[in-house]
Design a protein around this motif. Sequence first.
Motif, PDB file in Angstrom:
ATOM      1  N   VAL A  22       0.983  -1.176  -0.096  1.00 46.24           N
ATOM      2  CA  VAL A  22      -0.025  -0.014   0.331  1.00 46.24           C
ATOM      3  C   VAL A  22       0.691   1.446   0.130  1.00 46.24           C
ATOM      4  O   VAL A  22       1.847   1.255   0.167  1.00 46.24           O
ATOM      5  CB  VAL A  22      -0.741  -0.101   1.009  1.00 46.24           C
ATOM      6  N   TRP A  42      -8.721   1.970   5.763  1.00 46.03           N
ATOM      7  CA  TRP A  42      -9.878   1.589   4.730  1.00 46.03           C
ATOM      8  C   TRP A  42     -11.204   0.640   5.059  1.00 46.03           C
ATOM      9  O   TRP A  42     -11.765   0.009   4.548  1.00 46.03           O
ATOM     10  CB  TRP A  42      -9.980   1.665   2.822  1.00 46.03           C
ATOM     11  N   TYR A  43      -9.557  -0.559   5.215  1.00 48.00           N
ATOM     12  CA  TYR A  43     -10.133  -1.821   5.477  1.00 48.00           C
ATOM     13  C   TYR A  43     -10.738  -2.155   6.993  1.00 48.00           C
ATOM     14  O   TYR A  43     -11.581  -2.856   6.802  1.00 48.00           O
ATOM     15  CB  TYR A  43      -8.639  -2.788   5.454  1.00 48.00           C
ATOM     16  N   TYR A 100     -11.768  -3.613  -5.810  1.00 51.11           N
ATOM     17  CA  TYR A 100     -10.230  -2.751  -5.643  1.00 51.11           C
ATOM     18  C   TYR A 100     -10.214  -1.859  -4.538  1.00 51.11           C
ATOM     19  O   TYR A 100     -10.824  -1.028  -3.809  1.00 51.11           O
ATOM     20  CB  TYR A 100      -9.329  -2.003  -6.527  1.00 51.11           C
ATOM     21  N   ASP A 101      -8.466  -2.082  -3.822  1.00 51.28           N
ATOM     22  CA  ASP A 101      -8.727  -1.126  -2.821  1.00 51.28           C
ATOM     23  C   ASP A 101      -8.144  -0.161  -3.268  1.00 51.28           C
ATOM     24  O   ASP A 101      -8.488   0.180  -4.283  1.00 51.28           O
ATOM     25  CB  ASP A 101      -7.984  -1.811  -1.519  1.00 51.28           C
ATOM     26  N   THR A 128     -15.812   2.200  -3.340  1.00 52.36           N
ATOM     27  CA  THR A 128     -14.950   0.900  -3.695  1.00 52.36           C
ATOM     28  C   THR A 128     -15.193   0.440  -5.589  1.00 52.36           C
ATOM     29  O   THR A 128     -16.330   1.047  -5.994  1.00 52.36           O
ATOM     30  CB  THR A 128     -15.517  -0.083  -3.486  1.00 52.36           C
ATOM     31  N   LEU A 153     -20.125  -1.649  -0.027  1.00 49.45           N
ATOM     32  CA  LEU A 153     -17.982  -1.485  -1.187  1.00 49.45           C
ATOM     33  C   LEU A 153     -18.797  -0.164  -1.603  1.00 49.45           C
ATOM     34  O   LEU A 153     -18.408   0.873  -1.853  1.00 49.45           O
ATOM     35  CB  LEU A 153     -18.117  -2.243  -1.095  1.00 49.45           C
ATOM     36  N   ALA A 177      -4.871   3.011   4.151  1.00 52.21           N
ATOM     37  CA  ALA A 177      -5.146   1.909   3.657  1.00 52.21           C
ATOM     38  C   ALA A 177      -5.895   0.813   5.243  1.00 52.21           C
ATOM     39  O   ALA A 177      -6.642   0.101   5.093  1.00 52.21           O
ATOM     40  CB  ALA A 177      -4.249   0.768   3.406  1.00 52.21           C
ATOM     41  N   ALA A 209     -14.330  -0.432   5.522  1.00 55.42           N
ATOM     42  CA  ALA A 209     -14.577  -1.000   3.789  1.00 55.42           C
ATOM     43  C   ALA A 209     -15.188  -2.726   4.263  1.00 55.42           C
ATOM     44  O   ALA A 209     -16.561  -3.157   3.980  1.00 55.42           O
ATOM     45  CB  ALA A 209     -14.378  -1.021   2.852  1.00 55.42           C
ATOM     46  N   ASN A 258      -4.760  -2.841  -5.253  1.00 59.28           N
ATOM     47  CA  ASN A 258      -5.052  -5.066  -5.175  1.00 59.28           C
ATOM     48  C   ASN A 258      -6.105  -4.654  -5.655  1.00 59.28           C
ATOM     49  O   ASN A 258      -7.601  -4.546  -4.741  1.00 59.28           O
ATOM     50  CB  ASN A 258      -4.290  -5.056  -3.281  1.00 59.28           C
ATOM     51  N   THR A 279       0.659  -3.923  -7.537  1.00 61.34           N
ATOM     52  CA  THR A 279      -0.561  -4.052  -7.741  1.00 61.34           C
ATOM     53  C   THR A 279      -1.279  -5.459  -9.335  1.00 61.34           C
ATOM     54  O   THR A 279      -2.043  -5.563  -8.716  1.00 61.34           O
ATOM     55  CB  THR A 279      -1.717  -3.051  -7.125  1.00 61.34           C
TER      56      THR A 279
END
Length: 123
Positions: free
Chosen positions: A16, A25-26, A109-110, A90, A85, A22, A29, A114, A65
């Motif tokens: 990342v 987001w993780y 995708y992130d 997203t 998402l 990141a 999301a 990714n 990625t």
Amino acid sequence: MGGIEYDGRAVCALDVSDLERAVQWYEQALGFEVVHRLESWGWAELSTPLPGISIGLGQVEEPKTDGGVVVTFGVRDIDTSRAHLESLGTRFDGETRQIAEEVRLATFYDPDGNTFMLAERLL
């Protein structure tokens, strides 16, 4: 049987560009939680709802990625998951696809690009 003796855990490590962005987001999301962080290394490990499976995020200047493994998350309702998402901005790769009468798939995708996939089994 010999060979490798696994301990029941697996970490999928991803590059990342901004660790803090990141992680946020993780968490938001995908509902993951930070279980370990090494600021000096630009590294965070996040738990997933799947026992023994976690995601490792490593901050690098230029994330790689393209290609590689695509982590696929089995979900009970792909439409609801996708809507969640999408509500967070997203990006998806086209529409949700159905393969025969077996599975529905949606690639997303992130923030760094990714690739992940949602899968809803129909059988």
